[in-house]
Design a protein around this motif. Structure first.
Motif, mmCIF file in Angstrom:
data_model
loop_
_atom_site.group_PDB
_atom_site.id
_atom_site.type_symbol
_atom_site.label_atom_id
_atom_site.label_comp_id
_atom_site.label_asym_id
_atom_site.label_seq_id
_atom_site.Cartn_x
_atom_site.Cartn_y
_atom_site.Cartn_z
ATOM 1 N N TYR A 1 0.844 -1.192 0.000
ATOM 2 C CA TYR A 1 0.000 0.000 0.000
ATOM 3 C C TYR A 1 0.878 1.241 0.000
ATOM 4 O O TYR A 1 1.871 1.303 0.719
ATOM 5 C CB TYR A 1 -0.891 0.030 1.249
ATOM 6 N N GLY A 2 0.495 2.216 -0.791
ATOM 7 C CA GLY A 2 1.192 3.497 -0.769
ATOM 8 C C GLY A 2 0.248 4.558 -0.253
ATOM 9 O O GLY A 2 -0.888 4.673 -0.724
ATOM 10 N N ILE A 3 0.696 5.302 0.750
ATOM 11 C CA ILE A 3 -0.118 6.420 1.236
ATOM 12 C C ILE A 3 0.537 7.702 0.757
ATOM 13 O O ILE A 3 1.712 7.941 0.993
ATOM 14 C CB ILE A 3 -0.229 6.438 2.774
ATOM 15 N N LEU B 1 6.070 2.201 6.850
ATOM 16 C CA LEU B 1 7.314 2.949 6.649
ATOM 17 C C LEU B 1 7.024 4.395 6.288
ATOM 18 O O LEU B 1 6.201 4.685 5.424
ATOM 19 C CB LEU B 1 8.133 2.314 5.519
ATOM 20 N N ASP B 2 7.724 5.313 6.967
ATOM 21 C CA ASP B 2 7.536 6.744 6.723
ATOM 22 C C ASP B 2 8.674 7.271 5.841
ATOM 23 O O ASP B 2 9.824 7.283 6.270
ATOM 24 C CB ASP B 2 7.514 7.484 8.072
ATOM 25 N N LYS C 1 4.072 -10.612 3.905
ATOM 26 C CA LYS C 1 3.936 -9.449 4.782
ATOM 27 C C LYS C 1 3.084 -8.376 4.092
ATOM 28 O O LYS C 1 3.057 -8.275 2.871
ATOM 29 C CB LYS C 1 5.311 -8.828 5.058
ATOM 30 N N THR C 2 2.459 -7.577 4.922
ATOM 31 C CA THR C 2 1.729 -6.439 4.402
ATOM 32 C C THR C 2 2.627 -5.213 4.518
ATOM 33 O O THR C 2 3.217 -4.981 5.568
ATOM 34 C CB THR C 2 0.447 -6.217 5.220
ATOM 35 N N ILE C 3 2.734 -4.473 3.455
ATOM 36 C CA ILE C 3 3.618 -3.303 3.455
ATOM 37 C C ILE C 3 2.777 -2.042 3.257
ATOM 38 O O ILE C 3 1.968 -1.968 2.336
ATOM 39 C CB ILE C 3 4.635 -3.370 2.294
ATOM 40 N N ILE C 4 2.985 -1.073 4.143
ATOM 41 C CA ILE C 4 2.309 0.214 3.970
ATOM 42 C C ILE C 4 3.384 1.293 3.992
ATOM 43 O O ILE C 4 4.070 1.451 5.000
ATOM 44 C CB ILE C 4 1.306 0.485 5.113
ATOM 45 N N PHE C 5 3.581 1.982 2.869
ATOM 46 C CA PHE C 5 4.586 3.045 2.909
ATOM 47 C C PHE C 5 3.956 4.398 2.605
ATOM 48 O O PHE C 5 3.015 4.501 1.832
ATOM 49 C CB PHE C 5 5.773 2.740 1.985
ATOM 50 N N TYR D 1 5.713 1.846 -7.092
ATOM 51 C CA TYR D 1 5.909 0.700 -6.214
ATOM 52 C C TYR D 1 4.643 0.173 -5.532
ATOM 53 O O TYR D 1 4.649 -0.929 -5.007
ATOM 54 C CB TYR D 1 6.958 1.024 -5.139
ATOM 55 N N ALA D 2 3.581 0.970 -5.478
ATOM 56 C CA ALA D 2 2.411 0.529 -4.706
ATOM 57 C C ALA D 2 1.434 -0.253 -5.582
ATOM 58 O O ALA D 2 1.354 -0.032 -6.786
ATOM 59 C CB ALA D 2 1.702 1.731 -4.095
ATOM 60 N N GLU D 3 0.704 -1.193 -4.947
ATOM 61 C CA GLU D 3 -0.369 -1.888 -5.657
ATOM 62 C C GLU D 3 -1.694 -1.191 -5.399
ATOM 63 O O GLU D 3 -2.526 -1.060 -6.273
ATOM 64 C CB GLU D 3 -0.447 -3.336 -5.188
ATOM 65 N N ARG D 4 -1.870 -0.795 -4.155
ATOM 66 C CA ARG D 4 -3.073 -0.030 -3.815
ATOM 67 C C ARG D 4 -2.644 1.289 -3.199
ATOM 68 O O ARG D 4 -1.589 1.377 -2.585
ATOM 69 C CB ARG D 4 -3.961 -0.825 -2.856
ATOM 70 N N VAL D 5 -3.477 2.303 -3.365
ATOM 71 C CA VAL D 5 -3.076 3.650 -2.962
ATOM 72 C C VAL D 5 -4.141 4.318 -2.104
ATOM 73 O O VAL D 5 -5.344 4.156 -2.350
ATOM 74 C CB VAL D 5 -2.808 4.529 -4.223
#
Lengths: 275, 251, 269
Positions: C32-34, C161-162, C188-192, C203-207
């Motif tokens: 995930y990309g924030i 990750l910030d 793993k779930t990744i949220i950056f 790089y993100a699959e969902r945003v």
């Protein structure tokens, strides 16, 4: 106007000659030019910046500003008046409690009289668009504003050259844009010389010349177009390229175009000839 | 938590205390602290307390804000008081007076820093102590160092907060367990903070050099000027001390 | 591992909401990309996810268990948080000891913690000859990866990750994201979080898009970037400039590689 000349400069932090940060750098910066310096981490960019106003003295070789060597101690104040240096973290360069007090710091060090200081403070703050925030504490400013305050602080010294040592590295995209707009203005309309050390490739497009450093040596030195036509060298150094240049390279690999473009008006004619 | 500490911070405001010249406030603080240590009777206690309350009112700074910010200091003071009691100070009036002396001094100093910009404090000190430069005491340098230290207090506390959060996210148990564990748990915070402080001061020094600090005779942009209320400031401070001396010697 | 955020708000001071009424859920094994500008509340959101802050309003669930019912001290080990410029938190005398700090706090024995650390260092691709060096002697990119390993070693199910790529050159950035890709494949779930639309698009699959504390958009990356209100990434900016010159390209374009492919397609036609 101040030309800066570096002649065969070496620099090492310790006395051991093996760990050279800079080895044999020769460079001439003409007054009124806009030069970007790029290179991988640890290539000596930051050291180069500190040679330019005599913060560091080369282990061997000569640095001259307007014919004044940084080796002569008595030249240093004069050199620093001409060549202003800005660092990475704006917070670490602010000494005043208010925006205007900080801007006054340089002129106070010059021993100027009150009216002159007031004039310079107001002038510099309006150039970076912070005049209406003059009474505010620097701690309340955004990252981009702090960086602009840093610029105002050195502009108050009336320098001819501004050296930015990764001064945009810690800023968000908004802040970077703000700083680049000011640099453009200072270069084009105020006749300042700009030396921009950066690892944001898109910023180099604003300038006219690029110097590429690697392991303390100059690898490439030329106009923006010349340097980016040698993109293979830059890629090998692990350097990022401006998006249009990167795209041109990809298209070159695919045999679509055979030149490097820097914007849509140089890319589209290349494409149209193929369609 | 640590971000709430107000000691050494300046707070924007418009109370009367803001209008006083920094020299007046510095001198006033000095006289007030002396007064605190001179008084001996309940009358003196009450007077110094009321004096503080009036000053607080004049600063327009909320009492709660001050209390919140001084929490860590209070623990130290409380500790000192308990020691005082344990070590055989049986007279509770005296214990109370000692307690007030410490708290009053901290409160009054806090009022000074909350209502005076660091730069004004250092300019005030520089002017006030300028006679010392006759004996080659580096008054200006001292004042600059103090003012820079104040400037970096909010930046470093902010940073301390960040490092604490980060180490907590790595499961660090800050301030838990036995004394040895407690001491150990501070290392992951202290070391990064020290490194950062050194890096900051290095860059600050280079930046100040680049801006020609110390390259010649300096001028001062903002003039300090006494106004009418400074006369009242001095008068009240001196009067306070005089009363406390009477309190001690006569009553 | 499922993470669910339900109408969460957070305010640092009374009356000022840094985050207001944010809801979304996160599936396992996804990146995930924030995205959001400074002050959009993205860093606050990360600290809420990791349990460092408690929501002023609303609830967060991990595998259908509410955060308040999970022992607070175990949360950081399950939802690992990597701060901005994480290398500034290194403090031990050697890289390996620093990375083992988290596992040790988790309650692993000294030997186990060292094993966890070794595994994490392999994952981030730090060579063995650096393990016993002082972390302060590493290069900038290596320091960043060592700090990342410090959180990976705690074996969290979710990694937040910030601005993990801030200040890194291209090489350093690619390396970090290939590590994240690897972790994702391990489930793993990744949220950056990033203020760079380029990194998110790439790089993100969902945003998730945050703006002034509110969730403005959420969805699959291509879907989100086709919305006109979402900040444009560089490749799409270039694509639109090319479109203006009369060359027809699909939208949105997420990477330069994709853009060059599309241009080739147009020319081949």
């Amino acid at each position: 106007m101040a030309d800066i000349v570096l002649d065969n400069c070496f620099y090492s932090y310790s006395n051991s000659l093996e760990e050279k940060v800079l080895s044999g750098v020769s460079l001439r910066v003409e007054a009124g030019s806009f030069i970007s310096v790029i290179g991988p981490n640890g290539s000596g960019k930051s050291t180069l910046a500190k040679l330019l106003n005599g913060l560091y003295i080369p282990s061997s070789g000569i640095v001259e500003v307007d014919g004044l060597s940084t080796r002569e101690k008595k030249n240093i104040p004069q050199i620093r008046r001409k060549v202003a240096l800005l660092f990475q973290n704006p917070d670490n360069q602010i000494v005043g409690d208010t925006v205007e007090d900080d801007t006054a710091f340089g002129p106070e060090n010059l021993g100027l009289d009150r009216d002159e200081i007031t004039k310079r403070v107001e002038d510099s703050l309006s150039k970076v668009g912070l005049l209406e925030k003059r009474k505010m504490s620097p701690n309340t400013l955004s990252g981009g504003e702090k960086a602009r305050l840093g610029i105002a602080g050195v502009l108050a010294l009336n320098p001819e050259v501004l050296v930015l040592d990764e001064a945009t590295a810690m800023l968000d995209p908004e802040g970077r844009k703000e700083v680049m707009a000011i640099l453009q203005d200072l270069w084009k309309y105020q006749g300042k010389t700009i030396i921009l050390i950066t690892h944001h490739p898109e910023e180099t497009i604003y300038g006219e010349r690029i110097v590429v450093l690697d392991k303390g040596e100059i690898k490439l030195d030329g106009s923006v177009a010349e340097v980016y036509r040698k993109s293979e060298t830059l890629k090998k150094l692990g350097l990022e390229l401006p998006p249009y240049v990167e795209l041109s390279l990809l298209l070159k690999e695919k045999g679509v175009i055979d030149d490097i473009a820097f914007d849509s008006s140089s890319l589209c004619p290349l494409l149209e000839s193929k369609i | 938590m640590i971000r709430d500490v107000t000691l050494g911070r300046f707070l924007e405001g418009d109370g009367v205390l803001y209008k006083l010249d920094p020299r007046t406030k510095l001198m006033g603080l000095l006289l007030y602290i002396v007064s605190l240590f001179v008084f001996k009777t309940w009358l003196g206690f009450t007077l110094t307390l009321v004096f503080f309350l009036v000053l607080r009112k004049l600063s327009k700074i909320s009492f709660r804000y001050m209390l919140k910010g001084l929490k860590p200091v209070f623990f130290i003071i409380l500790f000192a008081t308990i020691l005082n009691v344990i070590l055989g100070q049986s007279d509770w009036t005296k214990t109370l007076f000692t307690l007030w002396r410490m708290i009053g001094a901290v409160f009054a100093s806090n009022l000074l820093t909350l209502t005076t910009r660091p730069r004004e404090i250092s300019d005030g000190l520089e002017k006030g102590l300028s006679f010392l430069s006759i004996i080659h005491f580096p008054v200006h340098e001292l004042a600059t160092i103090i003012s820079l230290a104040f400037r970096f207090i909010p930046i470093l506390t902010e940073e301390a907060g960040r490092v604490i959060d980060a180490q907590k996210s790595r499961g660090s148990k800050i301030g838990e367990g036995k004394i040895v564990d407690k001491a150990k748990s501070i290392m992951p915070i202290i070391i990064p903070l020290f490194i950062s402080a050194f890096r900051r001061s290095d860059e600050l020094a280079l930046a100040m050099d680049s801006r020609l600090y110390g390259s010649g005779k300096r001028s001062v942009w903002k003039k300090m000027e006494y106004s009418k209320i400074d006369i009242y400031g001095y008068m009240v401070s001196v009067l306070m001390l005089a009363l406390m001396i009477i309190d001690r010697c006569v009553l | 591992m499922k993470l669910r955020v339900e109408s969460v708000s957070y305010s640092y001071r009374k009356g000022v909401e840094a985050l207001s009424d944010v809801s979304f859920s996160v599936e396992q094994g996804t990146i995930y990309g924030i995205m959001g500008e400074t002050g959009s509340g993205k860093s606050t959101l990360l600290k809420l996810l990791n349990g460092l802050y408690t929501p002023t309003k609303g609830k967060i669930f991990l595998d259908d268990r509410e955060y308040s019912s999970i022992t607070k001290s175990t949360l950081p080990f399950r939802v690992g948080l990597v701060f901005q410029y994480p290398e500034s938190q290194l403090f031990e005398e050697s890289v390996i000891l620093d990375v083992a700090f988290g596992p040790k706090n988790k309650g692993r024995s000294k030997e186990e913690a060292i094993m966890d650390a070794e595994k994490a260092l392999v994952t981030v691709g730090l060579k063995k000859d650096k393990w016993n060096k002082s972390p302060f002697n590493l290069s900038g990119g290596e320091k960043r990866r060592a700090a990342l390993a410090g959180v990976i070693a705690m074996n969290p199910e979710v990694l937040v990750l910030d601005e993990i790529a801030a200040g890194l050159d291209k090489e350093g950035k690619d390396r970090i994201f290939s590590v994240l890709e690897k972790l994702k494949k391990e489930g793993k779930t990744i949220i950056f979080v990033s203020h760079s639309p380029d990194d998110v698009a790439r790089y993100a699959e969902r945003v998730l898009v945050l703006n002034k504390g509110k969730l403005k958009a959420e969805g699959e990356v291509r879907e989100v970037f086709s919305s006109p209100s979402v900040p444009k990434n560089q490749s799409e900016v270039i694509a639109s400039e090319i479109r203006e010159k009369g060359i027809n390209l699909p939208s949105p374009i997420l990477t330069l590689e994709e853009l060059s492919d599309e241009i080739v397609k147009v020319i081949d036609k």
